[in-house]
Write an enzyme that holds these catalytic residues in place. Structure first.
Site, PDB file in Angstrom:
ATOM      1  N   LYS A 193      16.649   3.935   3.363  1.00  0.00           N
ATOM      2  CA  LYS A 193      16.686   4.938   2.280  1.00  0.00           C
ATOM      3  C   LYS A 193      17.229   6.226   2.884  1.00  0.00           C
ATOM      4  O   LYS A 193      16.740   7.328   2.594  1.00  0.00           O
ATOM      5  CB  LYS A 193      15.266   5.131   1.700  1.00  0.00           C
ATOM      6  CG  LYS A 193      15.215   5.915   0.400  1.00  0.00           C
ATOM      7  CD  LYS A 193      15.960   5.279  -0.769  1.00  0.00           C
ATOM      8  CE  LYS A 193      16.076   6.244  -1.927  1.00  0.00           C
ATOM      9  NZ  LYS A 193      16.989   5.747  -2.992  1.00  0.00           N
ATOM     10  N   ASP A 210       5.609  -8.307  -1.646  1.00  0.00           N
ATOM     11  CA  ASP A 210       4.922  -8.695  -2.888  1.00  0.00           C
ATOM     12  C   ASP A 210       5.935  -9.255  -3.886  1.00  0.00           C
ATOM     13  O   ASP A 210       5.657 -10.235  -4.582  1.00  0.00           O
ATOM     14  CB  ASP A 210       4.178  -7.499  -3.516  1.00  0.00           C
ATOM     15  CG  ASP A 210       2.709  -7.444  -3.088  1.00  0.00           C
ATOM     16  OD1 ASP A 210       2.420  -7.888  -1.958  1.00  0.00           O
ATOM     17  OD2 ASP A 210       1.872  -6.962  -3.872  1.00  0.00           O
ATOM     18  N   TYR A 233       3.309   4.382   7.528  1.00  0.00           N
ATOM     19  CA  TYR A 233       1.881   4.142   7.671  1.00  0.00           C
ATOM     20  C   TYR A 233       1.321   4.707   8.982  1.00  0.00           C
ATOM     21  O   TYR A 233       0.190   4.421   9.350  1.00  0.00           O
ATOM     22  CB  TYR A 233       1.566   2.633   7.580  1.00  0.00           C
ATOM     23  CG  TYR A 233       1.791   2.029   6.201  1.00  0.00           C
ATOM     24  CD1 TYR A 233       2.338   2.771   5.167  1.00  0.00           C
ATOM     25  CD2 TYR A 233       1.459   0.713   5.939  1.00  0.00           C
ATOM     26  CE1 TYR A 233       2.561   2.220   3.921  1.00  0.00           C
ATOM     27  CE2 TYR A 233       1.680   0.158   4.688  1.00  0.00           C
ATOM     28  CZ  TYR A 233       2.237   0.914   3.676  1.00  0.00           C
ATOM     29  OH  TYR A 233       2.451   0.355   2.444  1.00  0.00           O
ATOM     30  N   ASP A 274      16.094   0.644  -3.107  1.00  0.00           N
ATOM     31  CA  ASP A 274      16.164   0.422  -4.560  1.00  0.00           C
ATOM     32  C   ASP A 274      17.102  -0.738  -4.880  1.00  0.00           C
ATOM     33  O   ASP A 274      16.795  -1.605  -5.704  1.00  0.00           O
ATOM     34  CB  ASP A 274      16.557   1.699  -5.328  1.00  0.00           C
ATOM     35  CG  ASP A 274      17.378   2.680  -4.512  1.00  0.00           C
ATOM     36  OD1 ASP A 274      17.584   2.442  -3.308  1.00  0.00           O
ATOM     37  OD2 ASP A 274      17.848   3.689  -5.079  1.00  0.00           O
ATOM     38  N   ASP A 295       6.171  -3.734   2.934  1.00  0.00           N
ATOM     39  CA  ASP A 295       4.932  -4.021   2.208  1.00  0.00           C
ATOM     40  C   ASP A 295       5.240  -4.312   0.739  1.00  0.00           C
ATOM     41  O   ASP A 295       4.788  -5.304   0.156  1.00  0.00           O
ATOM     42  CB  ASP A 295       4.017  -2.786   2.339  1.00  0.00           C
ATOM     43  CG  ASP A 295       2.585  -3.072   1.911  1.00  0.00           C
ATOM     44  OD1 ASP A 295       2.302  -4.211   1.504  1.00  0.00           O
ATOM     45  OD2 ASP A 295       1.749  -2.147   1.987  1.00  0.00           O
TER      46      ASP A 295
END
Ligand code: NAD
Length: 354
Positions: A189, A250, A137, A222, A246
């Site tokens: 990752k 959720d 970001y 993942d 982020d």
């Protein structure tokens, strides 16, 4: 008597509605703990954008810098592109005030039915620490041939060793302080992103060496997403980059019952600047204006702010009040299977403060 100057940005959609209930609870707890709140409301957000062409005025950050903390609802409007609302308000505040830790706890409370089968109360009890000022970001990139058929967009992710180490250190300190599983999971990752994410991995390994009493694991994002669903009970403290954190929060919110239950804080651990407290959820345009948004996330967020301000006992009482309203199962919003309104839930929490 302790006095706090708090900047209030209700923002948009349900943000406006849930902050109202958070303020109700903060006022009620103030009487019991000899706190004086000086709340200053700022009408910034999408309505402000429609009127002025910007989400907040040019001097907004200077104004906010003078406060002890910021309490925010959410921003986002269906008629404004999300990158404008995000880059016009949330991200500049997080970056300017070096709120490099985004702390988001997720707990499966008694009385909540997880969408995951066979999960009981407290089975899920984790905190995701999301890097909050750089990573994916970072405001670095640009367009070539903007608006033409051959347009190109470049979006750069920035991983500094300093930025990674400080947020990872916070995660390890938190694992010690929580003293639960004493475990930190790093989300990476680096198999596919072999530059920035390798800096992240090296920072994680270096910080882990300083905490031999804390167990660690490194998971590809993942695999982490899969394990949040498959065995969320395995997690204690999770540290992730801006984007991965982020998304994962959720998932963490919904497996513990609802977006309407997930609190969050954007924290400057060094306390040079005001920290900002906001629920994980957005402005929820699908339910705005109906009076059915769950205010519990905003109320638990207010409890996080109380704790940050040093009002530990008051924070604990607010959290217990929310838990007792959930357990009583009589005053819940539709996301938790109830029929109560936002303000009824806020009133029930105030009553439960005792
Ligand atoms: N921090 C923020 O301000 C923030 C965070 C996420 C999204 N947004 C913005 O919010 C807007 C909507 O985004 P979205 O729909 O992807 O995410 P959202 O979090 O607003 O909503 C996702 C789902 O959760 C539900 N929900 C959210 N809050 C709830 C609450 N308090 N009680 C009950 N249910 C609740 C919504 O009804 C919706 O079904 C977009 O403009 C987005 O950019 C802002």
């Amino acid at each position: 008597m302790t006095e706090y100057n708090i900047a209030i940005i209700r923002g948009d959609g349900v943000g406006v509605e849930v902050v109202e209930e958070g303020l109700k609870v903060l006022q009620a707890i103030a009487k019991k703990y000899d706190i004086t709140w000086n709340f200053t409301e700022f009408p910034w957000g999408s309505d402000y954008y429609f009127e002025h062409g910007c989400m907040m005025p040019d001097d907004a950050l200077d104004t906010l810098a003078t406060f002890d903390a910021i309490y925010l609802g959410a921003v986002g409007h269906p008629e404004i592109q999300d990158h404008i609302t995000l880059n016009g308000l949330l991200l500049p505040i997080r970056r300017t005030f070096d709120q490099y830790v985004c702390e988001r706890p997720s707990v499966l409370y008694p009385g909540i039915t997880s969408p995951l089968r066979d999960k009981n109360a407290w089975d899920i009890d984790m905190v995701v620490i999301r890097e909050n000022t750089e990573g994916e970001y970072a405001n670095v990139g640009g367009f070539q041939y903007r608006g033409f058929p051959q347009e190109v967009g470049v979006q750069s992710a920035i991983f500094t060793r300093h930025g990674c180490e400080r947020v990872i250190t916070y995660a390890f300190e938190l694992a010690r302080k929580r003293n639960k599983k004493r475990h930190v999971t790093s989300v990476t990752k680096s198999n596919a992103q072999g530059y920035g994410m390798l800096v992240w991995d090296r920072a994680f390994a270096a910080v882990a060496e300083r905490y031999p009493d804390i167990e660690t694991r490194s998971l590809l994002v993942d695999a982490a997403s899969m394990d949040f669903i498959r065995r969320p009970e395995a997690f204690d403290v999770v540290v992730a980059s801006n984007l991965f954190g982020d998304i994962l929060t959720d998932i963490a919110a919904i497996i513990t019952g609802s977006m309407g239950l997930a609190p969050g804080g954007n924290i400057d651990p060094e306390r040079r600047f005001p920290s900002m407290f906001e629920p994980v959820h957005g402005s929820a345009p699908d339910i705005m204006g109906q009076g059915i948004a769950n205010p519990m996330a905003a109320i638990l967020t207010a409890a996080m702010m109380l704790r940050h301000l040093g009002q530990e006992a008051a924070a604990e009482v607010v959290e217990q009040a929310v838990l007792s309203v959930i357990e009583a199962d009589a005053t819940l919003t539709p996301d938790l299977g109830g029929t109560s309104s936002t303000s009824h839930v806020g009133n029930a929490v105030v009553e439960a403060l005792g």
